[in-house]
Design a protein around this motif. Structure first.
Motif, PDB file in Angstrom:
ATOM      1  N   VAL A 264      10.771 -12.565  -2.616  1.00 30.97           N
ATOM      2  CA  VAL A 264      10.456 -13.930  -3.054  1.00 30.97           C
ATOM      3  C   VAL A 264       9.524 -14.602  -2.054  1.00 30.97           C
ATOM      4  CG1 VAL A 264      11.401 -16.221  -3.523  1.00 30.97           C
ATOM      5  CG2 VAL A 264      12.576 -14.176  -4.391  1.00 30.97           C
ATOM      6  N   THR A 265       9.847 -14.446  -0.761  1.00 27.63           N
ATOM      7  CA  THR A 265       8.995 -15.021   0.283  1.00 27.63           C
ATOM      8  C   THR A 265       7.603 -14.407   0.234  1.00 27.63           C
ATOM      9  OG1 THR A 265      10.912 -15.419   1.693  1.00 27.63           O
ATOM     10  CG2 THR A 265       8.761 -15.356   2.772  1.00 27.63           C
ATOM     11  N   ALA A 266       7.529 -13.097   0.002  1.00 31.02           N
ATOM     12  CA  ALA A 266       6.233 -12.429  -0.082  1.00 31.02           C
ATOM     13  C   ALA A 266       5.416 -12.970  -1.244  1.00 31.02           C
ATOM     14  CB  ALA A 266       6.431 -10.923  -0.234  1.00 31.02           C
TER      15      ALA A 266
ATOM     16  N   LEU B  66       0.822 -16.174  -3.262  1.00 29.33           N
ATOM     17  CA  LEU B  66       0.278 -17.211  -4.129  1.00 29.33           C
ATOM     18  C   LEU B  66      -0.381 -18.322  -3.315  1.00 29.33           C
ATOM     19  CD1 LEU B  66       3.102 -17.477  -6.846  1.00 29.33           C
ATOM     20  CD2 LEU B  66       0.863 -16.389  -7.076  1.00 29.33           C
ATOM     21  N   ARG B  67       0.221 -18.645  -2.179  1.00 32.07           N
ATOM     22  CA  ARG B  67      -0.364 -19.659  -1.296  1.00 32.07           C
ATOM     23  C   ARG B  67      -1.689 -19.147  -0.710  1.00 32.07           C
ATOM     24  NH1 ARG B  67       3.974 -20.487   1.058  1.00 32.07           N
ATOM     25  NH2 ARG B  67       3.658 -19.187   2.910  1.00 32.07           N
ATOM     26  N   ALA B  68      -1.709 -17.892  -0.280  1.00 31.40           N
ATOM     27  CA  ALA B  68      -2.938 -17.309   0.246  1.00 31.40           C
ATOM     28  C   ALA B  68      -4.030 -17.325  -0.812  1.00 31.40           C
ATOM     29  CB  ALA B  68      -2.686 -15.880   0.723  1.00 31.40           C
TER      30      ALA B  68
ATOM     31  N   LEU C 231       1.543 -13.125   6.341  1.00 27.55           N
ATOM     32  CA  LEU C 231       2.954 -13.523   6.210  1.00 27.55           C
ATOM     33  C   LEU C 231       3.596 -12.833   5.010  1.00 27.55           C
ATOM     34  CD1 LEU C 231       2.707 -17.379   6.916  1.00 27.55           C
ATOM     35  CD2 LEU C 231       3.613 -15.610   8.442  1.00 27.55           C
ATOM     36  N   ALA C 232       2.830 -12.657   3.936  1.00 25.96           N
ATOM     37  CA  ALA C 232       3.344 -11.967   2.757  1.00 25.96           C
ATOM     38  C   ALA C 232       3.635 -10.504   3.067  1.00 25.96           C
ATOM     39  CB  ALA C 232       2.341 -12.070   1.613  1.00 25.96           C
ATOM     40  N   VAL C 233       2.750  -9.853   3.821  1.00 26.23           N
ATOM     41  CA  VAL C 233       2.956  -8.449   4.189  1.00 26.23           C
ATOM     42  C   VAL C 233       4.225  -8.297   5.027  1.00 26.23           C
ATOM     43  CG1 VAL C 233       2.015  -6.537   5.552  1.00 26.23           C
ATOM     44  CG2 VAL C 233       0.508  -7.860   4.047  1.00 26.23           C
TER      45      VAL C 233
END
Length: 359
Positions: free
Chosen positions: A66-68, A73-75, A55-57
């Motif tokens: 920001v979303t990335a 960080l969540r990953a 999802l970050a990629v």
């Protein structure tokens, strides 16, 4: 087929911690349903971490930085929990550890405030820390954050947020036996020397006030913090959140996975050797050397470290001491993070006279 009891044991103890440090509760519910055997633990968590890394990629490709950063960080926290009690399988552990570091570093620059990775020379190698500074603060005081036995500096990101919002810089540290430093340096009782080396580095910086430092620890890190305060006079304040006073008698009562983690991180060959090392981790005969202000926090419902350990520390220290027990609190009070994080951050900011961040 019934589920491996080790899986249920870890979930019972750790679910509040997972949620408090950034795991989505819905993801956690799905993970719990998928894991039947303890041997599947690291793989399933890593698959979920990889999903968030992807999802970050995708967000980065679309220019959504920001979303990335949030997804990375969540990953990172998912990969951390993939390996945090999985020391018995070095290959899977190392793979998850490397993904955790990579995702955290990918998200670090986009964090608010950003994260700077710094190296602290110690003995024949170096320790690693994550430094964050509140925006528009020229030279803020700093809180050194110490993780526990199966934690690491990346797990402390959410706790760091509470301090940064109150005008404090934070340095989340992987000391000996912690996080990535554990590969080079084993668990030690010499935390006065460890934090002394950290303060030496901070004092040479111009963007933090290295002469206005607190040390803050959780779980086993909450034993290390007062050990440091007992022997390093430059520490201005100390917070101990749910730490043992005398770890020798405590370690044999902990779940086997925790004992095995201690064995690996102490570089011991056997559990018997690890238990002997644990007996050297004590504040007995030492706590009276603590003269700086001390905050001791405990949860009365802690199933890993009895609250009586905190009372022993509060009684033994020589300086001004506050002992706070939350009746509903579990280990580290993760089930009431909305209480322990503001308390520890407010108290530390007051001791160091930090200036809160403007709304």
């Amino acid at each position: 087929m019934s589920r491996d009891p080790q899986v249920d044991l870890v979930l019972v103890h750790m679910t509040p911690r997972y949620v408090a440090t950034g795991v989505d509760p819905n993801d956690l519910q799905r993970l719990a349903q998928r894991i039947e055997r303890w041997d599947d633990w690291c793989r399933v968590w890593s698959e979920e971490g990889a999903r968030h890394a992807e999802l970050a990629v995708e967000a980065a490709k679309g220019g959504r930085q920001v979303t990335a950063a949030e997804a990375n960080l969540r990953a990172s926290i998912y990969f951390h929990y993939a390996k945090h009690l999985f020391a018995h399988d070095p290959d899977q552990y190392l793979a998850a550890h490397r993904r955790m570091l990579a995702c955290y570093q990918a998200g670090a620059a986009g964090a608010d405030p950003p994260v700077e990775r710094i190296s602290i020379p110690f003995e024949s190698t170096a320790m690693v820390g994550n430094l964050r500074r509140p925006t528009r603060a020229a030279r803020p005081p700093i809180a050194i954050l110490l993780p526990g036995l199966d934690a690491c500096k990346e797990e402390l990101h959410a706790w760091s947020d509470a301090f940064v919002r109150r005008g404090l810089a934070t340095l989340a540290l992987d000391g000996p036996g912690q996080g990535e430093t554990a590969f080079e340096l084993p668990i030690t009782a010499q935390w006065g020397k460890v934090i002394g080396a950290v303060i030496d580095v901070l004092e040479r910086r111009t963007d933090v006030d290295g002469r206005n430092v607190a040390v803050v620890g959780q779980s086993l890190g909450a034993l290390y913090a007062p050990l440091a305060a007992a022997f390093e006079p430059r520490i201005k304040a100390c917070v101990s959140n749910c730490g043992p006073f005398d770890f020798g008698p405590v370690l044999p009562t902990m779940p086997h996975a925790s004992q095995e983690t201690f064995r690996v991180r102490s570089h011991a060959r056997t559990l018997a050797e690890a238990h002997e090392i644990a007996r050297g981790l004590t504040l007995q005969g030492v706590a009276q050397r603590i003269e700086c202000p001390l905050l001791v926090v405990f949860g009365a419902g802690d199933k890993l470290i009895p609250a009586a350990e905190g009372e022993r520390l509060a009684r033994a220290a020589s300086g001004p001491t506050e002992f706070v027990v939350f009746e509903e609190g579990n280990h580290v009070c993760f089930n009431i993070s909305y209480k322990f994080r503001p308390l520890t951050a407010d108290w530390t900011a007051e001791q160091l006279r930090a200036k809160p961040k403007s709304p």
